[in-house]
Design an enzyme around this catalytic site. Structure first.
Site, mmCIF file in Angstrom:
data_model
loop_
_atom_site.group_PDB
_atom_site.id
_atom_site.type_symbol
_atom_site.label_atom_id
_atom_site.label_comp_id
_atom_site.label_asym_id
_atom_site.label_seq_id
_atom_site.Cartn_x
_atom_site.Cartn_y
_atom_site.Cartn_z
ATOM 1 N N SER A 325 40.484 41.500 45.247
ATOM 2 C CA SER A 325 40.390 41.826 46.690
ATOM 3 C C SER A 325 40.080 40.762 47.431
ATOM 4 O O SER A 325 40.592 39.442 47.445
ATOM 5 C CB SER A 325 39.859 43.274 47.154
ATOM 6 O OG SER A 325 39.993 43.718 48.222
ATOM 7 N N THR A 326 38.930 40.890 48.180
ATOM 8 C CA THR A 326 38.502 39.681 48.955
ATOM 9 C C THR A 326 37.978 38.539 48.344
ATOM 10 O O THR A 326 37.322 38.696 47.238
ATOM 11 C CB THR A 326 37.169 40.371 49.826
ATOM 12 O OG1 THR A 326 37.344 41.696 50.389
ATOM 13 C CG2 THR A 326 36.838 39.270 50.684
ATOM 14 N N HIS A 352 44.692 43.285 46.646
ATOM 15 C CA HIS A 352 44.572 44.058 48.238
ATOM 16 C C HIS A 352 45.082 43.164 49.152
ATOM 17 O O HIS A 352 44.488 42.370 49.702
ATOM 18 C CB HIS A 352 43.157 44.691 48.422
ATOM 19 C CG HIS A 352 42.746 45.809 47.506
ATOM 20 N ND1 HIS A 352 41.499 45.969 47.146
ATOM 21 C CD2 HIS A 352 43.505 46.495 46.528
ATOM 22 C CE1 HIS A 352 41.364 46.874 46.291
ATOM 23 N NE2 HIS A 352 42.610 47.162 45.681
ATOM 24 N N MET A 445 35.797 43.754 47.700
ATOM 25 C CA MET A 445 35.027 44.869 48.145
ATOM 26 C C MET A 445 35.340 46.328 47.481
ATOM 27 O O MET A 445 36.538 46.347 46.939
ATOM 28 C CB MET A 445 35.010 44.950 49.685
ATOM 29 C CG MET A 445 34.286 43.926 50.408
ATOM 30 S SD MET A 445 34.137 44.331 52.128
ATOM 31 C CE MET A 445 35.922 43.992 52.739
ATOM 32 N N ASP A 448 37.584 49.885 43.767
ATOM 33 C CA ASP A 448 38.955 49.879 42.892
ATOM 34 C C ASP A 448 38.799 49.562 41.748
ATOM 35 O O ASP A 448 38.450 48.210 41.613
ATOM 36 C CB ASP A 448 39.859 49.485 43.979
ATOM 37 C CG ASP A 448 41.373 49.813 43.519
ATOM 38 O OD1 ASP A 448 41.408 51.052 42.818
ATOM 39 O OD2 ASP A 448 42.349 49.156 43.940
#
Length: 508
Positions: A325-326, A352, A445, A448
């Protein structure tokens, strides 16, 4: 008075409820963040929330961020109660808006005393009518897990705003100025002025526009990364076709995260986007000074199992699944080129990211890799020497059709507030490839991928997590490590080469 008690441990919830009932609170319980949000939407506005740090579904930090983004609960007392009472964890909780922090194990007497200090007991309320309000303190007393009192000075996160629009700079400055724990220390209309300010000021985060005169955001970012390798940079730019490509380029070049400027130009829309999306990301990517270390020199970057046991546990790699993600575009750009060796197994990736970005990301990664990187298509065959990226807005699964494995896209409900979801991909891989599955959980973050890793581990597959120092946000990999599911914890620069060597040995 009502209290919402949130903890995944039923005994802890029972103790908290019993103590709070004795203080005339009517308690409602929740065992995770998702359940807590549902309780909040149906109960009277609580006077107090007690919140655990580590929970399934949605952890305490993510929930706290959501609570603080709501105007209704902006000033609601939230006391975090957790076993994770390191200085870094306490500081992170306070930055996110916790009112106080109590370390487990705690005593009922301690809890009552702390609530009394916060003015949340009947005794305190009676006294407050007779005494003037105490002067605000510049520091907050907190407890470590040894119950020793320490005092932490909460210095604000220092932001440098870089945007050529005077109106945007003004709205950003005014809005961020009103957010506790954030301070705008300077603004610049172009990259050259920003670099000059960086020489003069201590900056914790750069908030950077892309399209600017004199020196644009991409060029500015490259200069920043040459001199300030670990300085967080968040892109605040438009999501037009052109803006999306430029933002993606910045993310691959080392920007930590991005927030899309609202398409509406009215002040209220911009302020809402700042409060709901930008502020949580600024807090997430912020690195306290003690964490600004070179990952290569960090003792946190270590293996949890030997290379020999890694080889023994993973007899064959039939598929590699990646969740990120991030900070993902930059991490993928670092890892994937190493994995494009001859006869490499297929790689499926969930990043993401909105649908406006994923196609551009696939194209950008293709230029860095020997093998084809493509945005996944429904019904596409899973082939070796191919890398498939889940399109934004669609879940990606692997399903067996006869002897052939194929990719399936669908718009099922979000999992962990995400679509695509890492858990969906990991779950499908575990079902088909069992112990031949290799999962990578990279920077990002939330949590998941945690449940998917449990299934992969149960099937005998191997899970590798990125370490904390090299992660932009150690949320997703951190949850996996703390759950004891990571077979290896590696720094970003070691993940690609280690797996590539394993693939090459497998083919001999």
């Amino acid at each position: 008075m009502h209290a919402l008690v949130i903890d995944d441990s039923k005994p802890v919830r029972s103790i908290l409820t019993k103590v709070l009932n004795s203080l005339q609170f009517q308690c409602i319980e929740a065992q995770n963040g998702v359940e807590a949000l549902d309780r909040l939407s149906h109960m009277p506005r609580p006077t107090l929330i007690t919140l655990n740090r580590h929970m399934p579904e949605m952890d305490g930090f993510e929930l706290l961020g959501r609570i603080r983004r709501s105007q209704q609960y902006k000033n609601l007392p939230v006391v975090m109660i957790s076993t994770d009472s390191t200085k870094a964890s306490i500081e992170a909780a306070m930055r996110l808006g916790a009112t106080d922090f109590i370390a487990k194990p705690f005593t009922p007497t301690e809890l009552i005393a702390r609530l009394n200090t916060l003015g949340l007991t009947q005794e305190t309320k009676k006294k407050s009518k007779q005494q003037p309000d105490p002067q605000p303190s510049s520091s907050l007393s907190l407890h470590t897990n040894q119950h020793a009192q320490i005092v932490l000075e909460h210095k604000p996160i220092r932001i440098l705003l870089v945007d050529d629009s005077a109106a945007i700079r003004g709205i950003l400055s005014k809005t961020l100025h009103e957010i506790p724990g954030i301070k705008v220390i300077g603004t610049a209309a172009d990259g050259e002025k920003a670099l000059t300010l960086l020489e003069k000021e201590h900056v914790d985060i750069v908030l950077l526009d892309i399209e600017m005169p004199v020196m644009d955001g991409i060029e500015t970012l490259r200069h920043i990364r040459k001199k300030y390798l670990r300085l967080p940079v968040v892109i605040f730019s438009s999501l037009t076709e052109r803006g999306a490509k430029a933002t993606l380029e910045a993310l691959v070049a080392g920007a930590n995260d991005y927030v899309a400027k609202p398409t509406a130009t009215d002040k209220d829309s911009i302020v809402a986007r700042i409060e709901s999306e930008l502020v949580p990301k600024l807090r997430a990517v912020y690195r306290p000074p003690e964490k600004n270390k070179d990952p290569a020199n960090s003792t946190a970057s270590k293996k949890l199992m030997t290379a020999a046991s890694f080889n023994k546990n993973l007899q064959n790699i039939s598929v590699i699944v990646i969740g990120v993600s991030t900070g993902g575009p930059s991490a993928l750009a670092d890892i994937l080129p190493h994995l494009t060796v001859a006869n490499a197994p297929p790689i499926a990736v969930v990043q993401h990211m909105p649908k406006e970005f994923t196609g551009h990301l696939a194209d950008r990664l293709s230029k860095l890799c020997k093998h084809r990187v493509c945005e996944a298509h429904h019904g596409q065959a899973l082939e070796s020497e191919h890398i498939y990226l889940a399109p934004g807005g669609s879940h990606l699964e692997i399903q067996k059709h006869g002897k052939e494995a194929k990719l399936v896209l669908h718009d099922g409900p979000p999992e962990n507030s995400c679509r695509p979801s890492v858990d969906v991909l990991f779950r499908s891989a575990a079902k088909i490839f069992h112990s031949d599955t290799l999962a990578l959980v990279l920077t990002g973050m939330g949590n998941d991928g945690l449940r998917g890793c449990k299934l992969i581990a149960a099937e005998g597959g191997v899970v590798i997590a990125q370490d904390e120092p090299s992660s932009v946000v150690w949320g997703m990999p951190g949850h996996v490590v703390r759950a004891g599911l990571a077979d290896m914890v590696l720094s970003l620069d070691r993940i690609g080469p280690d797996i590539a060597r394993r693939i090459c040995r497998q083919q001999k």
